[in-house]
Scaffold this motif. Structure first.
Motif, PDB file in Angstrom:
ATOM      1  N   ILE A   1       0.696   8.655  -6.479  1.00 42.12           N
ATOM      2  CA  ILE A   1       0.712  10.101  -6.259  1.00 42.12           C
ATOM      3  C   ILE A   1       1.852  10.755  -7.043  1.00 42.12           C
ATOM      4  N   GLY A   2       3.004  10.094  -7.078  1.00 44.31           N
ATOM      5  CA  GLY A   2       4.128  10.635  -7.843  1.00 44.31           C
ATOM      6  C   GLY A   2       3.820  10.742  -9.322  1.00 44.31           C
ATOM      7  N   GLU A   3       3.186   9.715  -9.887  1.00 43.09           N
ATOM      8  CA  GLU A   3       2.836   9.754 -11.302  1.00 43.09           C
ATOM      9  C   GLU A   3       1.713  10.749 -11.577  1.00 43.09           C
ATOM     10  N   TRP A   4       0.770  10.852 -10.666  1.00 41.48           N
ATOM     11  CA  TRP A   4      -0.328  11.801 -10.841  1.00 41.48           C
ATOM     12  C   TRP A   4       0.198  13.241 -10.873  1.00 41.48           C
ATOM     13  N   ASN A   5       1.198  13.516 -10.042  1.00 36.50           N
ATOM     14  CA  ASN A   5       1.741  14.872  -9.951  1.00 36.50           C
ATOM     15  C   ASN A   5       2.899  15.130 -10.910  1.00 36.50           C
ATOM     16  N   ASP A   6       3.239  14.150 -11.741  1.00 33.54           N
ATOM     17  CA  ASP A   6       4.389  14.298 -12.628  1.00 33.54           C
ATOM     18  C   ASP A   6       4.057  15.199 -13.813  1.00 33.54           C
ATOM     19  N   LEU A   7       4.884  16.206 -14.019  1.00 27.77           N
ATOM     20  CA  LEU A   7       4.747  17.095 -15.176  1.00 27.77           C
ATOM     21  C   LEU A   7       5.875  16.892 -16.171  1.00 27.77           C
ATOM     22  N   PHE A   8       7.001  16.384 -15.692  1.00 27.99           N
ATOM     23  CA  PHE A   8       8.212  16.335 -16.516  1.00 27.99           C
ATOM     24  C   PHE A   8       8.057  15.392 -17.708  1.00 27.99           C
TER      25      PHE A   8
ATOM     26  N   VAL B   1       0.837  -1.198   0.000  1.00 27.80           N
ATOM     27  CA  VAL B   1       0.000   0.000   0.000  1.00 27.80           C
ATOM     28  C   VAL B   1       0.874   1.249   0.000  1.00 27.80           C
ATOM     29  N   THR B   2       1.962   1.220   0.771  1.00 27.72           N
ATOM     30  CA  THR B   2       2.892   2.351   0.794  1.00 27.72           C
ATOM     31  C   THR B   2       3.482   2.602  -0.583  1.00 27.72           C
ATOM     32  N   LEU B   3       3.936   1.533  -1.233  1.00 29.29           N
ATOM     33  CA  LEU B   3       4.490   1.671  -2.571  1.00 29.29           C
ATOM     34  C   LEU B   3       3.440   2.158  -3.555  1.00 29.29           C
ATOM     35  N   PHE B   4       2.220   1.641  -3.424  1.00 30.06           N
ATOM     36  CA  PHE B   4       1.132   2.076  -4.299  1.00 30.06           C
ATOM     37  C   PHE B   4       0.881   3.574  -4.151  1.00 30.06           C
ATOM     38  N   LEU B   5       0.814   4.049  -2.917  1.00 29.47           N
ATOM     39  CA  LEU B   5       0.533   5.466  -2.688  1.00 29.47           C
ATOM     40  C   LEU B   5       1.665   6.345  -3.203  1.00 29.47           C
ATOM     41  N   PHE B   6       2.898   5.977  -2.879  1.00 31.27           N
ATOM     42  CA  PHE B   6       4.042   6.757  -3.342  1.00 31.27           C
ATOM     43  C   PHE B   6       4.059   6.839  -4.866  1.00 31.27           C
ATOM     44  N   THR B   7       3.868   5.692  -5.521  1.00 29.17           N
ATOM     45  CA  THR B   7       3.975   5.645  -6.972  1.00 29.17           C
ATOM     46  C   THR B   7       2.811   6.347  -7.646  1.00 29.17           C
TER      47      THR B   7
ATOM     48  N   ALA C   1      -9.601  26.831  -8.176  1.00 30.42           N
ATOM     49  CA  ALA C   1     -10.574  25.772  -8.422  1.00 30.42           C
ATOM     50  C   ALA C   1      -9.938  24.645  -9.238  1.00 30.42           C
ATOM     51  N   ALA C   2      -9.147  25.011 -10.238  1.00 31.68           N
ATOM     52  CA  ALA C   2      -8.469  24.000 -11.040  1.00 31.68           C
ATOM     53  C   ALA C   2      -7.458  23.222 -10.207  1.00 31.68           C
ATOM     54  N   VAL C   3      -6.729  23.917  -9.337  1.00 32.46           N
ATOM     55  CA  VAL C   3      -5.771  23.247  -8.457  1.00 32.46           C
ATOM     56  C   VAL C   3      -6.490  22.276  -7.518  1.00 32.46           C
ATOM     57  N   THR C   4      -7.623  22.686  -6.987  1.00 29.57           N
ATOM     58  CA  THR C   4      -8.396  21.809  -6.096  1.00 29.57           C
ATOM     59  C   THR C   4      -8.882  20.573  -6.840  1.00 29.57           C
ATOM     60  N   ILE C   5      -9.360  20.761  -8.067  1.00 28.40           N
ATOM     61  CA  ILE C   5      -9.819  19.625  -8.876  1.00 28.40           C
ATOM     62  C   ILE C   5      -8.690  18.621  -9.079  1.00 28.40           C
ATOM     63  N   ALA C   6      -7.481  19.124  -9.328  1.00 28.06           N
ATOM     64  CA  ALA C   6      -6.348  18.239  -9.589  1.00 28.06           C
ATOM     65  C   ALA C   6      -5.808  17.583  -8.321  1.00 28.06           C
ATOM     66  N   THR C   7      -6.091  18.170  -7.166  1.00 28.81           N
ATOM     67  CA  THR C   7      -5.504  17.701  -5.909  1.00 28.81           C
ATOM     68  C   THR C   7      -6.404  16.751  -5.139  1.00 28.81           C
ATOM     69  N   VAL C   8      -7.707  16.945  -5.224  1.00 23.68           N
ATOM     70  CA  VAL C   8      -8.641  16.171  -4.407  1.00 23.68           C
ATOM     71  C   VAL C   8      -8.492  14.653  -4.593  1.00 23.68           C
ATOM     72  N   PRO C   9      -8.357  14.118  -5.808  1.00 27.96           N
ATOM     73  CA  PRO C   9      -8.271  12.655  -5.944  1.00 27.96           C
ATOM     74  C   PRO C   9      -7.127  12.028  -5.162  1.00 27.96           C
ATOM     75  N   VAL C  10      -5.932  12.626  -5.212  1.00 31.93           N
ATOM     76  CA  VAL C  10      -4.801  12.023  -4.502  1.00 31.93           C
ATOM     77  C   VAL C  10      -4.934  12.215  -2.998  1.00 31.93           C
ATOM     78  N   MET C  11      -5.569  13.299  -2.568  1.00 30.89           N
ATOM     79  CA  MET C  11      -5.799  13.492  -1.140  1.00 30.89           C
ATOM     80  C   MET C  11      -6.754  12.436  -0.602  1.00 30.89           C
ATOM     81  N   VAL C  12      -7.816  12.158  -1.340  1.00 27.19           N
ATOM     82  CA  VAL C  12      -8.775  11.125  -0.933  1.00 27.19           C
ATOM     83  C   VAL C  12      -8.095   9.759  -0.904  1.00 27.19           C
ATOM     84  N   LEU C  13      -7.262   9.484  -1.911  1.00 27.67           N
ATOM     85  CA  LEU C  13      -6.559   8.207  -1.970  1.00 27.67           C
ATOM     86  C   LEU C  13      -5.625   8.041  -0.777  1.00 27.67           C
ATOM     87  N   PHE C  14      -4.923   9.096  -0.418  1.00 29.46           N
ATOM     88  CA  PHE C  14      -4.019   9.022   0.727  1.00 29.46           C
ATOM     89  C   PHE C  14      -4.789   8.827   2.031  1.00 29.46           C
ATOM     90  N   LEU C  15      -5.907   9.518   2.197  1.00 29.16           N
ATOM     91  CA  LEU C  15      -6.693   9.373   3.419  1.00 29.16           C
ATOM     92  C   LEU C  15      -7.223   7.957   3.575  1.00 29.16           C
TER      93      LEU C  15
END
Length: 275
Positions: free
Chosen positions: A203-210, A195-201, A244-258
């Motif tokens: 969330i990291g991929e979701w937030n990846d811009l590079f 679960v730790t690896l799942f969350l790290f990976t 609002a756009a930032v919140t839309i992009a952030t809420v899914p990973v926050m819910v997943l982490f919780l």
């Protein structure tokens, strides 16, 4: 009136104060972002009243930013990368934790050495390999470069070492081979680490811009972070809409982490223990 617990030691009380202060510092910007996202263009966050709350920013941001396609792409890429990393990390981590072979420690040092090399330093050779394989502007360019990760291998290797060897020996006596032991014994017991690896990976991929920025140019391959960056360029001066756009992009990973926070904490706490 607040009364301090008489059984609370001074050191514990100081730690609690520091923890609460740290939580306040971390959560305050998030609260400001969330509050600003409900303000109208003509209303500043500090003057927000009951009559000026509006969900219009979310509707406009969702439509203008075309986040539906971006959410689908980010979800696909994050799930694929996470699945690859869990499989490769489980196999490699189990081999490094249990199998006895020459060069095991040297191989572990190589795996750890990959953690100190920034991904940005490898972008040119990775780009050339992807171009040679005709993978530029495909989902493969977003998935394959991070399909294997040294952190995941080390994380599961450390957790596997906390599991008693006697459980594997009992399974071997019952006729299980190495893969069956890994699948039926080790992985169920290593759920917190997984679960730790799942969350790290994820969330990291979701937030990846590079990666999307370098390896893709097709609009249909836009991820959430790329869509958010383009949205920011378009609505630079409209802070409520941007928040609002930032919140839309952030809420899914926050819910997943919780949802997975308990397993996450157990996984982090146990990976430093060696049996």
């Amino acid at each position: 009136m607040f009364k301090p617990n008489p059984n609370l030691k001074s050191g514990d009380f100081l730690s609690l104060v520091v923890l609460l202060l740290g939580a306040f510092i971390v959560l305050l910007p998030l609260f400001v972002v969330f509050l600003t996202s409900f303000a109208t263009t003509a209303t500043s966050p500090e003057n927000l009243s009951k009559n000026s709350w509006s969900l219009a920013n979310y509707r406009v941001a969702w439509q203008q930013g075309k986040f539906l396609l971006a959410f689908a792409n980010s979800t696909l890429v994050a799930i694929a990368v996470t699945a690859f990393q869990i499989v490769t990390s489980a196999l490699a981590g189990y081999a490094l934790a249990r199998l006895k072979f020459r060069g095991r420690q040297a191989l572990l040092l190589v795996v750890l050495a990959t953690l100190v090399i920034p991904f940005q330093l490898l972008v040119i050779p990775i780009f050339l390999v992807l171009k040679w394989g005709h993978l530029i502007n495909t989902y493969g360019a977003l998935i394959l470069p991070t399909a294997v990760n040294g952190f995941g291998i080390f994380l599961l290797r450390q957790y596997f070492q906390t599991i008693p060897v006697e459980l594997e020996e009992a399974a071997a006596i019952d006729g299980a081979n190495r893969l069956q032991i890994l699948w039926r014994v080790m992985l169920p017991l290593a759920r917190p680490a997984l679960v730790t690896l799942f969350l790290f990976t994820f969330i990291g991929e979701w937030n990846d811009l590079f990666k999307p920025l370098v390896f893709t140019t097709r609009p249909e391959l836009r991820t959430v972070q790329l869509a958010l960056a383009e949205f920011q360029e378009q609505f630079t001066n409209n802070w409520p809409l941007m928040m609002a756009a930032v919140t839309i992009a952030t809420v899914p990973v926050m819910v997943l982490f919780l949802i997975g926070q308990r397993q996450f904490i157990q996984g982090i706490a146990a990976t430093g223990i060696k049996n």
